[in-house]
Write a protein that holds these residues in place. Structure first.
Motif, PDB file in Angstrom:
ATOM      1  N   THR A   1      -6.359   4.162  12.969  1.00 55.92           N
ATOM      2  CA  THR A   1      -6.842   3.647  14.443  1.00 55.92           C
ATOM      3  C   THR A   1      -7.870   2.665  14.394  1.00 55.92           C
ATOM      4  N   ASN A   2      -8.186   2.295  13.168  1.00 56.64           N
ATOM      5  CA  ASN A   2      -9.016   1.060  12.795  1.00 56.64           C
ATOM      6  C   ASN A   2     -10.601   1.555  13.533  1.00 56.64           C
ATOM      7  N   ASN A   3     -10.947   2.724  13.334  1.00 61.33           N
ATOM      8  CA  ASN A   3     -12.130   3.288  14.094  1.00 61.33           C
ATOM      9  C   ASN A   3     -13.329   3.651  12.955  1.00 61.33           C
ATOM     10  N   LEU A   4     -13.256   2.846  11.824  1.00 63.66           N
ATOM     11  CA  LEU A   4     -14.096   3.296  10.724  1.00 63.66           C
ATOM     12  C   LEU A   4     -15.306   2.094  10.763  1.00 63.66           C
ATOM     13  N   GLY A   5     -15.393   1.365  11.827  1.00 64.93           N
ATOM     14  CA  GLY A   5     -16.567   0.365  11.943  1.00 64.93           C
ATOM     15  C   GLY A   5     -16.238  -0.718  11.211  1.00 64.93           C
ATOM     16  N   PRO A   6     -17.278  -1.732  11.247  1.00 69.87           N
ATOM     17  CA  PRO A   6     -17.042  -3.117  10.510  1.00 69.87           C
ATOM     18  C   PRO A   6     -16.783  -3.336   9.185  1.00 69.87           C
ATOM     19  N   ASP A   7     -17.019  -2.054   8.471  1.00 69.00           N
ATOM     20  CA  ASP A   7     -16.803  -1.917   6.912  1.00 69.00           C
ATOM     21  C   ASP A   7     -15.995  -0.797   6.717  1.00 69.00           C
TER      22      ASP A   7
ATOM     23  N   ASN B   1     -19.478  -8.250  17.803  1.00 68.48           N
ATOM     24  CA  ASN B   1     -19.594  -6.801  17.612  1.00 68.48           C
ATOM     25  C   ASN B   1     -19.789  -6.528  16.195  1.00 68.48           C
ATOM     26  N   GLU B   2     -19.273  -7.260  15.479  1.00 63.81           N
ATOM     27  CA  GLU B   2     -19.590  -6.854  14.149  1.00 63.81           C
ATOM     28  C   GLU B   2     -20.934  -7.434  13.687  1.00 63.81           C
TER      29      GLU B   2
ATOM     30  N   CYS C   1     -25.238 -10.254   1.591  1.00 63.21           N
ATOM     31  CA  CYS C   1     -26.087  -9.158   1.548  1.00 63.21           C
ATOM     32  C   CYS C   1     -26.193  -8.884  -0.146  1.00 63.21           C
ATOM     33  N   VAL C   2     -27.332  -8.414  -0.641  1.00 63.54           N
ATOM     34  CA  VAL C   2     -27.711  -8.064  -1.986  1.00 63.54           C
ATOM     35  C   VAL C   2     -26.866  -6.738  -2.326  1.00 63.54           C
ATOM     36  N   GLU C   3     -26.334  -6.172  -1.098  1.00 68.56           N
ATOM     37  CA  GLU C   3     -25.358  -4.772  -1.424  1.00 68.56           C
ATOM     38  C   GLU C   3     -24.037  -5.337  -1.854  1.00 68.56           C
ATOM     39  N   ALA C   4     -23.747  -6.583  -1.858  1.00 73.79           N
ATOM     40  CA  ALA C   4     -22.271  -7.170  -2.019  1.00 73.79           C
ATOM     41  C   ALA C   4     -21.536  -7.143  -1.113  1.00 73.79           C
ATOM     42  N   TRP C   5     -21.764  -7.368   0.237  1.00 67.00           N
ATOM     43  CA  TRP C   5     -21.175  -7.346   1.344  1.00 67.00           C
ATOM     44  C   TRP C   5     -21.130  -8.966   2.075  1.00 67.00           C
ATOM     45  N   SER C   6     -20.373  -9.429   2.784  1.00 59.54           N
ATOM     46  CA  SER C   6     -20.772 -10.487   3.395  1.00 59.54           C
ATOM     47  C   SER C   6     -20.081 -10.707   4.916  1.00 59.54           C
ATOM     48  N   MET C   7     -20.749 -11.831   5.604  1.00 61.74           N
ATOM     49  CA  MET C   7     -20.256 -12.223   6.841  1.00 61.74           C
ATOM     50  C   MET C   7     -20.195 -13.712   6.876  1.00 61.74           C
ATOM     51  N   VAL C   8     -20.030 -14.220   8.235  1.00 65.13           N
ATOM     52  CA  VAL C   8     -19.987 -15.440   8.519  1.00 65.13           C
ATOM     53  C   VAL C   8     -20.696 -15.168   9.940  1.00 65.13           C
ATOM     54  N   VAL C   9     -21.821 -15.934  10.133  1.00 64.57           N
ATOM     55  CA  VAL C   9     -22.774 -15.864  11.363  1.00 64.57           C
ATOM     56  C   VAL C   9     -23.144 -17.328  11.979  1.00 64.57           C
ATOM     57  N   PRO C  10     -22.657 -17.327  13.423  1.00 64.06           N
ATOM     58  CA  PRO C  10     -23.042 -18.677  14.151  1.00 64.06           C
ATOM     59  C   PRO C  10     -24.440 -18.519  14.823  1.00 64.06           C
TER      60      PRO C  10
ATOM     61  N   VAL D   1     -17.078  -8.277   5.418  1.00 66.09           N
ATOM     62  CA  VAL D   1     -17.245  -7.388   6.466  1.00 66.09           C
ATOM     63  C   VAL D   1     -16.019  -7.753   7.557  1.00 66.09           C
ATOM     64  N   GLY D   2     -15.453  -6.618   8.009  1.00 70.93           N
ATOM     65  CA  GLY D   2     -14.629  -6.872   9.001  1.00 70.93           C
ATOM     66  C   GLY D   2     -13.021  -7.414   8.565  1.00 70.93           C
ATOM     67  N   ALA D   3     -12.890  -7.391   7.147  1.00 69.90           N
ATOM     68  CA  ALA D   3     -11.693  -7.945   6.782  1.00 69.90           C
ATOM     69  C   ALA D   3     -10.788  -6.610   6.719  1.00 69.90           C
ATOM     70  N   GLY D   4     -11.065  -5.413   7.001  1.00 64.81           N
ATOM     71  CA  GLY D   4     -10.200  -4.395   7.089  1.00 64.81           C
ATOM     72  C   GLY D   4     -10.086  -3.793   5.677  1.00 64.81           C
ATOM     73  N   LEU D   5      -9.516  -2.561   5.780  1.00 66.69           N
ATOM     74  CA  LEU D   5      -9.413  -1.574   4.612  1.00 66.69           C
ATOM     75  C   LEU D   5      -8.482  -2.249   3.530  1.00 66.69           C
TER      76      LEU D   5
END
Lengths: 201, 299
Positions: free
Chosen positions: A33-39, B53-54, B117-126, B265-269
């Protein structure tokens, strides 16, 4: 305590399995359901590892609970071990597939260069023979004494698991230290304490 | 529908330059609360920014806790008005500068930056912000200054993480002067055209897009121009893991993990990873700053 033990005797092992798989079911539901947060990958990976540690704590709590509280849960211990193995195996599978995305060169480099990954992988590998021999048939084949000796490797798994968790933390604070402290305590409680003498007062 | 927060009740004049708003965009913009007409910047990436929100629910801001959801949970307790920044050291005009004063005449722009981030995740921020060089030029940097040292607010009663000894508070960061004067280096006061959310470092924070995120210090209360390389928080804690430079570099690993790739981040599983880019994709702009330096030594 006798009544609690009597009740525990009537609880079937499969009921423990059902209960223990509820967190997994919830994680899958949240993923779908896509509820695991941004990552979501990190959340899934971390939560699976976290449940692995928690069930490992339950495994190791069985003996001290019997010794110090008279609570007998020995009947569930092999199931708890297999549940631990299930969560840890899924944690590893998520790391290889969803997190590292089968980038074998990076996975290979991590496995030789990163101490926390080496420690975690050692813990997992050590769990494999324990998981394989967690059946009645295996106990019969090995004989009770050998089987018990082999399954003392759980103590090493606990140390490696706690270490793996602590080593990935960026600061000396929080959940990793708490879980490590609990595991350490459960190991210490197994040391042969001298029997308390009757009070002379 | 997001919950109401600080930005919903705070007049934009507090973080935007009112004169520039009136002169630059005119009545049409004032009539429209959306503020869509931001001054665009040639430094912005054309990659799609992460949704608000992310950006506001996945934060490393240890002053509010060590979980990435903690800042969103607890940062609303932070008082950001009044706010002033003490600027000192080797400057012509040292003093305590109120936020409104700092923003007076500051050339605000939208900067859509990649964030790694140094933790090896990234975003794009305006981000919305202005070049740090603008402020440094205003206060007058003296010739002996070689570095800029920054400090985050120390206020344990509003920042529960500071009640733990996990880090040596207050958080400290620093830049070499040429890095600080680089046009990519900004002080950001907003996000998505709104005032900076508390969990992202309100009311004013540093953003250095070619460095790991921990260099981009939040909620700044102090800046000093100094002659010697200043102590920085993560470097003090784990010098072999976090260098002073902390430039994004896929060929120099963090001792505990690879920096060769990153998760968006935000790209999904099932998005997998992407290769990390040298200087986080800003190589053309900043590589010359480090000419002749061994980046494996100066990590």
């Amino acid at each position: 305590m006798d009544r609690v033990n009597a009740f525990a005797r009537r609880v079937p092992v499969w009921a423990v399995w059902m209960l223990a798989l509820v967190p997994l079911g919830l994680l899958i539901l949240q993923a779908v359901t896509n509820n695991l947060g941004p990552d979501p990958v990190k959340t899934l990976e971390r939560d699976l590892g976290d449940w692995g540690i928690k069930f490992l704590i339950l495994c190791l709590a069985v003996t001290p609970l019997r010794r110090f509280a008279g609570l007998n849960l020995i009947k569930f211990r092999r199931a708890l071990g297999l549940i631990t193995f299930t969560y840890v195996a899924l944690h590893l599978a998520v790391w290889v597939s969803l997190d590292l995305a089968f980038r074998w060169a990076e996975i290979g480099a991590d496995l030789v260069k990163r101490p926390y990954i080496i420690v975690g992988m050692a813990g997992f590998v050590l769990m494999i023979p324990l998981a394989i021999t967690s059946s009645n048939a295996a106990i019969r084949r090995l004989g009770g004494l050998n089987w018990r000796r082999l399954h003392k490797a759980t103590y090493a798994v606990a140390v490696l698991g706690a270490l793996h968790f602590v080593m990935i933390s960026k600061v000396w604070w929080g959940d990793a230290l708490l879980h490590a402290a609990i595991l350490l305590l459960l190991l210490v409680l197994r040391l042969p304490f001298p029997q308390r003498k009757a009070s002379l007062a | 529908m997001r919950p109401l927060n600080w930005s919903d009740v705070t007049p934009k004049s507090l973080f935007l330059n009112r004169r520039q708003l009136i002169a630059g965009a005119g009545a049409a913009l004032l009539a429209s609360p959306a503020l869509a007409e931001y001054a665009k910047s040639k430094y912005s990436t054309d990659e799609a920014p992460n949704p608000l929100n992310e950006i506001t629910s996945y934060n490393n801001y240890y002053e509010f806790g060590f979980d990435k959801a903690d800042p969103a949970r607890y940062a609303s307790a932070l008082t950001t008005d009044p706010w002033s920044v003490e600027i000192g050291g080797l400057v012509d005009k040292p003093g305590s500068y109120g936020l409104a004063d700092i923003l007076k005449g500051a050339p605000l722009e939208e900067r859509i930056y990649r964030f790694r981030c140094v933790e090896a995740w990234s975003m794009v921020v305006p981000w919305v912000g202005f070049e740090l060089s603008h402020l440094l030029n205003r206060v007058g940097v003296q010739s002996g200054a070689k570095y800029v040292a920054f400090e985050t607010l120390m206020r344990p009663e509003e920042m529960p993480g500071q009640q733990t000894p996990a880090l040596d508070w207050p958080y400290r960061e620093g830049l070499r002067l040429d890095e600080a004067m680089h046009p990519l280096t900004i002080l950001a006061t907003g996000l998505y055209g709104e005032p900076m959310p508390n969990q992202n470092g309100a009311p004013i924070r540093l953003v250095v897009p070619w460095k790991y995120g921990f260099k981009s210090i939040k909620s700044i209360v102090k800046m000093s121009l100094v002659a010697e390389m200043p102590s920085t928080t993560w470097n003090m804690m784990q010098p072999n893991e976090y260098g002073f430079y902390a430039n994004v570099n896929p060929t120099v690993d963090h001792p505990r993990w690879s920096q060769a790739s990153e998760r968006r981040v935000g790209a999904g599983l099932f998005a997998g990873r992407e290769d990390t880019r040298m200087f986080n994709g800003y190589e053309a702009e900043v590589a010359s700053l480090y000419k002749g330096m061994d980046l494996a030594v100066n990590y």
